[in-house]
Each structure stands twice: as C-alpha cells, then as structure tokens.
Scaffold this motif. Structure first.
Motif, PDB file in Angstrom:
ATOM      1  N   ARG A 190       0.833  -1.215   0.000  1.00  0.00           N
ATOM      2  CA  ARG A 190       0.000   0.000   0.000  1.00  0.00           C
ATOM      3  C   ARG A 190       0.862   1.257   0.000  1.00  0.00           C
ATOM      4  O   ARG A 190       0.554   2.230  -0.711  1.00  0.00           O
ATOM      5  N   ARG A 193       2.178   1.719  -3.478  1.00  0.00           N
ATOM      6  CA  ARG A 193       1.189   2.275  -4.403  1.00  0.00           C
ATOM      7  C   ARG A 193       0.995   3.769  -4.157  1.00  0.00           C
ATOM      8  O   ARG A 193       0.934   4.575  -5.098  1.00  0.00           O
ATOM      9  N   ALA A 199       2.717  -0.851  -6.401  1.00  0.00           N
ATOM     10  CA  ALA A 199       2.507  -1.841  -5.336  1.00  0.00           C
ATOM     11  C   ALA A 199       3.235  -3.139  -5.638  1.00  0.00           C
ATOM     12  O   ALA A 199       3.774  -3.796  -4.732  1.00  0.00           O
TER      13      ALA A 199
END
Length: 248
Positions: A190, A193, A199
């Motif tokens: 996470r 990303r 990610a």
C-alpha cells in the motif's frame, strides 16, 4: 540451463529471466527509493547501515567495494573514513539506481575518492586480491546466484580482507513474526502504491526477503565461499542481520 528456475519473490521464474525482472523493479522504484526506505523502516535503515559501517572498520587509504550500492548511503558513510588516499567503488547492476547514487553523493560534496561502475555481482570485472573490503547492503537477496556472488567477493579481497553482508533476515522473536508478516504483505504494498505508484515492486521486495537464506544458512554459504572467522549479528530482533567474514 534453459529449464532451470529460481525465485523471484514467491514466483519461480526461468534462471535467465530473474536479472531482467529485478532490473525492472529497481528501474521503477529508483526515483522514490530513498523516501520509501525511510517510510518502510521508520528510519531504522540508517541505524542498521551505521552499524554495518562500524563493523567493517574502514581505515584511511583502503580500497572498498560497495556492491549493489544503489543510491549510495553506505558509500556516503565510508568516504570520509577511507579519506582522500582511499578509494571507494560504488557498484550496482541497475543504471537508474547508480545514477541516482552518483547525483546524491555529488550533492553531498563527496567526490574525488569514489568511482562508479555498473556490473553484475556474479562476475566482478575486478582483479583478484585487489580490495581491502567488500560491503553489500540489502542487495544479496536480489542476486540470482548468491553463492557465485559470494565467491566473487572472496576472490577480489586481499588476504585479511573482510566482507560484510547487511540484509533483511528472519525474526528470532516469535511475537515479531505475525506483526512482521502483516506489515510486509499488507502495509508495504500500500505504501508502494501511494508513494511510488508501484505496489507490485514492493510486494516483490517483501517476498524476496522471505525467500532469502536465514541467518545460519547464509553463514554456511560464507564458509562455503572460503571465508573464515564468520559471524553474524541480529538487529531489531533478527528482522535484519549483519554477516561478516574474512579472507584468510
């Protein structure tokens, strides 16, 4: 050979394909690599690297290889220790990471005793017995043939020279393991990303840690490569380990 496979995170890929895949990962993460290091480790990577540099005990005038040195954190710490008469070789297989490392070091005013070379850790284009020390920080787990790379590190060291491997390893405190897994496989992708826009690369980096040899296995690999007086130090409950050995 064409049918042999190796690990790329939790996936097995053709042996000849891993280097390309790893290069693509680091091409992607290079622009935000340093920011992500601070976020992922909560700044602890700086403490781990300082510990490693203390252990390698660089002296003025020495020649040291910072292998898979990426953006240059270890070289930055080592440069004042070897001094103007010493020589550091910042080396990485990934050109984007190496270019970022050169820019960061020049911005920090470090020049004159550092050379840069893009190379493969399994086939070092260096003379045998030409270096006083080799250090590799968070890079060995991305090498396809780790034993071959350790053999090359042994070859290029002078008698009495030392190798130091700083790498993520296996937690030795049982309560850490589920927390570490949750952080690695839920939080890191996470963060990747949100901060780096990638990610998948950070998922690979988490998976590659789990596929990396544990502390005792890596110790045995150092012995197999010819190193003596080998030992390791667990940091942060074994999340990171520092291995050291000598060419006798």
């Amino acid at each position: 050979m064409e049918h042999e496979t190796t690990d790329f995170g939790f996936t097995d890929v053709p042996l000849a394909d891993k280097a390309r895949r790893v290069r693509e990962v680091f091409d992607s993460v290079a622009p935000r690599y340093d920011v992500m290091n601070d976020l992922m480790s909560l700044g602890l990577h700086r403490v781990w690297k300082r510990f490693a540099v203390e252990l390698i005990a660089a002296r003025p005038g020495e020649r040291i290889l910072d292998l898979a040195g990426g953006t240059g954190d270890l070289t930055r710490l080592l440069a004042p220790r070897v001094g103007p008469q010493g020589r550091l070789l910042l080396a990485d297989i990934n050109g984007a990471m190496l270019a970022r490392g050169r820019d960061r070091l020049l911005d920090a005013g470090i020049a004159g005793n550092v050379d840069y070379v893009q190379l493969d850790a399994e086939r070092l284009p260096l003379a045998s017995q030409s270096l006083d020390a080799v250090i590799i920080g968070f890079g060995l787990r991305n090498v396809t043939d780790k034993q071959a790379a350790l053999g090359e590190m042994h070859r290029v060291l002078k008698p009495g020279g030392r190798v130091l491997v700083l790498e993520f390893s296996q937690p030795v405190l049982a309560p850490l393991k589920p927390l570490y897994d949750a952080y690695s496989f839920q939080v890191l992708p996470r963060l990747g990303r949100l901060i780096a826009g990638d990610a998948d690369s950070y998922r690979y980096l988490a998976e590659s840690i789990r596929r990396h040899p544990d502390q005792d296995t890596l110790l045995g690999m150092l012995h197999l490569a010819g190193f003596g007086r080998c030992q390791y130090f667990n940091l942060t409950g074994g999340i990171v380990a520092v291995h050291r050995g000598y060419r006798l």
